[in-house]
Scaffold this motif. Structure first.
Motif, PDB file in Angstrom:
ATOM      1  N   HIS A  75       0.823  -1.211   0.000  1.00 40.33           N
ATOM      2  CA  HIS A  75       0.000   0.000   0.000  1.00 40.33           C
ATOM      3  C   HIS A  75       0.853   1.255   0.000  1.00 40.33           C
ATOM      4  O   HIS A  75       2.015   1.231   0.439  1.00 40.33           O
ATOM      5  CB  HIS A  75      -0.907   0.018   1.224  1.00 40.33           C
ATOM      6  CG  HIS A  75      -0.143   0.021   2.522  1.00 40.33           C
ATOM      7  ND1 HIS A  75       0.046   1.157   3.267  1.00 40.33           N
ATOM      8  CD2 HIS A  75       0.514  -0.967   3.191  1.00 40.33           C
ATOM      9  CE1 HIS A  75       0.763   0.855   4.346  1.00 40.33           C
ATOM     10  NE2 HIS A  75       1.070  -0.423   4.324  1.00 40.33           N
ATOM     11  N   ASP A 111       6.746   2.264   5.184  1.00 37.39           N
ATOM     12  CA  ASP A 111       5.654   1.323   5.416  1.00 37.39           C
ATOM     13  C   ASP A 111       4.791   1.209   4.160  1.00 37.39           C
ATOM     14  O   ASP A 111       4.200   2.210   3.725  1.00 37.39           O
ATOM     15  CB  ASP A 111       4.821   1.816   6.613  1.00 37.39           C
ATOM     16  CG  ASP A 111       3.567   0.994   6.845  1.00 37.39           C
ATOM     17  OD1 ASP A 111       3.410  -0.076   6.229  1.00 37.39           O
ATOM     18  OD2 ASP A 111       2.733   1.438   7.664  1.00 37.39           O
ATOM     19  N   GLY A 112       4.717   0.035   3.570  1.00 39.05           N
ATOM     20  CA  GLY A 112       3.884  -0.180   2.384  1.00 39.05           C
ATOM     21  C   GLY A 112       4.582   0.213   1.097  1.00 39.05           C
ATOM     22  O   GLY A 112       4.640  -0.563   0.142  1.00 39.05           O
ATOM     23  N   GLU A 114      -4.967   0.495   3.085  1.00 40.09           N
ATOM     24  CA  GLU A 114      -4.535  -0.517   4.044  1.00 40.09           C
ATOM     25  C   GLU A 114      -4.713   0.029   5.447  1.00 40.09           C
ATOM     26  O   GLU A 114      -5.003  -0.696   6.387  1.00 40.09           O
ATOM     27  CB  GLU A 114      -3.054  -0.866   3.780  1.00 40.09           C
ATOM     28  CG  GLU A 114      -2.580  -2.126   4.500  1.00 40.09           C
ATOM     29  CD  GLU A 114      -1.970  -1.879   5.867  1.00 40.09           C
ATOM     30  OE1 GLU A 114      -1.770  -2.852   6.603  1.00 40.09           O
ATOM     31  OE2 GLU A 114      -1.695  -0.725   6.205  1.00 40.09           O
ATOM     32  N   HIS A 172       7.815  -6.083   2.746  1.00 45.15           N
ATOM     33  CA  HIS A 172       7.411  -5.061   3.721  1.00 45.15           C
ATOM     34  C   HIS A 172       8.532  -4.855   4.732  1.00 45.15           C
ATOM     35  O   HIS A 172       9.321  -5.766   4.970  1.00 45.15           O
ATOM     36  CB  HIS A 172       6.136  -5.522   4.450  1.00 45.15           C
ATOM     37  CG  HIS A 172       5.293  -4.389   4.963  1.00 45.15           C
ATOM     38  ND1 HIS A 172       5.602  -3.715   6.122  1.00 45.15           N
ATOM     39  CD2 HIS A 172       4.172  -3.820   4.466  1.00 45.15           C
ATOM     40  CE1 HIS A 172       4.684  -2.764   6.310  1.00 45.15           C
ATOM     41  NE2 HIS A 172       3.795  -2.799   5.326  1.00 45.15           N
ATOM     42  N   GLN A 190       8.675  -3.599  10.847  1.00 46.40           N
ATOM     43  CA  GLN A 190       7.897  -2.831  11.831  1.00 46.40           C
ATOM     44  C   GLN A 190       8.078  -3.379  13.244  1.00 46.40           C
ATOM     45  O   GLN A 190       7.234  -3.198  14.115  1.00 46.40           O
ATOM     46  CB  GLN A 190       6.401  -2.796  11.478  1.00 46.40           C
ATOM     47  CG  GLN A 190       6.130  -2.199  10.099  1.00 46.40           C
ATOM     48  CD  GLN A 190       4.662  -2.113   9.748  1.00 46.40           C
ATOM     49  OE1 GLN A 190       4.024  -3.130   9.542  1.00 46.40           O
ATOM     50  NE2 GLN A 190       4.117  -0.912   9.668  1.00 46.40           N
ATOM     51  N   HIS A 230      -1.394  -7.211   7.442  1.00 45.99           N
ATOM     52  CA  HIS A 230      -1.034  -6.668   6.140  1.00 45.99           C
ATOM     53  C   HIS A 230      -2.102  -7.066   5.134  1.00 45.99           C
ATOM     54  O   HIS A 230      -2.916  -7.943   5.408  1.00 45.99           O
ATOM     55  CB  HIS A 230       0.324  -7.223   5.689  1.00 45.99           C
ATOM     56  CG  HIS A 230       1.440  -6.841   6.614  1.00 45.99           C
ATOM     57  ND1 HIS A 230       2.017  -5.599   6.590  1.00 45.99           N
ATOM     58  CD2 HIS A 230       2.057  -7.524   7.603  1.00 45.99           C
ATOM     59  CE1 HIS A 230       2.956  -5.531   7.515  1.00 45.99           C
ATOM     60  NE2 HIS A 230       2.997  -6.688   8.146  1.00 45.99           N
TER      61      HIS A 230
HETATM   62 ZN   LIG Z   1       2.090  -1.484   5.819  1.00 49.45          ZN
END
Ligand SMILES: [Zn+2]
Length: 436
Positions: free
Chosen positions: A92, A103-104, A137, A211, A214, A384
């Protein structure tokens, strides 16, 4: 195959995408230059700008672009055998307020770079390769995460999706008067019935999402890459606590039914039960979070009469997650009785954990071994889009380390080397899966 990931091009594109933000340039001296705080909420002007730019890149690379009624964007490199179902990757590009730039986006632009690098190496796929950019997302605007992938995987009813209310921060206080998803998406020029979004089960023969982790494990253990074997199951609820309000001076303590005090007890209760579940299991997989509190009427000299709060609870084990909720529910009943308040619960979603496909995991392991990459198999504690792609396709995910495990913050960071390595493994995996 002489595969070269163009790291400079990929990083330039990641930085350009980060510049499409609703956050003003940060003046925070503690942040490493050129980290940029990113806010990119679905169907805002910035999101639409980012989509147009991404489609331009796909065009330039000679791939075919298609969009569905919710704005999921499919970027396809046609394989030599059109009768076979495709190999998919993607992620995303939307970002919560004041988030980071990886992120994404690493999965989207890394996916694009993987396909481009394969093309430039002279590789010709048998199965088509497809990059998918998912709509929303993040749950920021419509209160539910993975909107696009839930619809693709038929995990969300199209009609109730269209009725979701716009919860943009500006409109949150009067969400009931807000627009519906249907109105918002049509204003952004995504038309047609959401029922048309669902993909058939044989659309993808394999699905791999790249990804950032995180979390801190890969960096802490000095490991290059994570191969995800399963994704923790999230559930989210919305609570309304109704008490009795009044003047902060005149309403005496014995007569109070303070909704916020009841809410405070609920927040501590769910935290206590999640900790207890972990202690009992000797693990850390149960996590419960109340990230917002809405207080009515919200005045310093007024006893709160009503409170709204969301709960986000996740676990890799759905039974343990349920047991935390059972204990929490018992506490809610006790709090209602003791404080003379009424608590109503609305279940937003309770998703099943996803398991990675053994064949794809083994393919990824083999690539890491051949390429001398230090990897570990691990679970994803964040959910996700792949969680919902698992409903229609064999899936796996590739994680790269991110500094201090930080995500959803402007100082989110992964090194260009990690990003390039993840992209390379993704490209090799797509190439291999394309000929299987
Ligand atoms: Zn993400």
């Amino acid at each position: 195959m002489n595969l070269t990931i163009n790291t400079e091009r990929l990083m330039r594109e990641l930085h350009h995408l980060a510049s499409l933000t609703n956050c003003p340039p940060t003046s925070d001296a503690s942040l490493p230059v050129p980290t940029q705080a990113v806010t990119r909420i679905v169907f805002t002007a910035r999101d639409l700008e980012a989509r147009a730019w991404l489609k331009g890149l796909a065009d330039e690379a000679g791939f075919t672009v298609r969009e569905d009624a919710i704005g999921n964007t499919f970027i396809r490199w046609h394989g030599s055998d059109a009768t076979l179902c495709a190999v998919g990757t993607g992620s995303h590009t939307d970002a919560i307020p004041h988030a980071g730039m990886y992120d994404g986006t690493v999965g989207v632009l890394g996916g694009l770079e993987a396909m481009r690098a394969l093309k430039e190496s002279g590789f010709q796929p048998t199965r088509s390769l497809e990059l998918l950019m998912f709509t929303s997302e993040e749950p920021t605007r419509f209160g539910i995460g993975c909107l696009g992938s839930r619809l693709l995987g038929s995990v969300l009813d199209p009609e109730s999706a269209d009725a979701l209310l716009d919860r943009l921060p500006e409109t949150d206080s009067n969400a009931l008067e807000g627009l519906t998803l249907q109105q918002v998406r049509e204003a952004a020029d995504f038309n047609g019935s959401l029922a048309s979004v669902a993909l058939p089960k044989d659309y993808y023969s394999a699905w791999v999402e790249l990804h950032i982790e995180q979390g801190p494990l890969l960096e802490r253990e000095g490991i290059d890459l994570g191969i995800v074997t399963g994704i923790a199951a999230p559930a989210s609820y919305r609570y309304t606590i109704e008490g009795f309000g009044g003047h902060a001076g005149a309403l005496l303590m014995p007569d109070r039914r303070d909704a916020l005090c009841a809410a405070a007890e609920m927040i501590l209760s769910v935290e206590r039960h999640a900790r207890a579940a972990n202690a009992a299991a000797g693990g850390v997989d149960a996590v419960a979070t109340v990230g917002m509190v809405n207080v009515h009427p919200g005045a310093v000299n007024s006893v709160p009469s009503r409170v709204n709060l969301p709960l986000d609870i996740r676990d890799t084990d759905v039974d343990r997650r349920n047991s935390v909720m059972t204990a929490f529910h018992a506490d809610i009943v006790a709090i209602e009785r003791a404080r003379q308040v009424r608590v109503t619960e609305e279940l937003i979603n309770a998703d099943a954990p996803a398991r990675s496909d053994k064949r794809i995991v083994e393919a990824l392991e083999k690539i890491c071994e051949t390429e001398n990459i230090r990897y570990k198999k691990m679970v994803s504690r964040a959910y996700h889009d792949s969680s919902f792609m698992a409903a229609i396709a064999p899936i796996a995910m590739v994680f790269i380390p991110c500094r201090n495990g930080v995500s959803h913050r402007p100082d989110e960071y992964s090194t260009p080397e990690s990003i390039a390595l993840g992209t390379r493994v993704l490209a090799l995996a797509m190439a291999k899966l394309s000929s299987e």
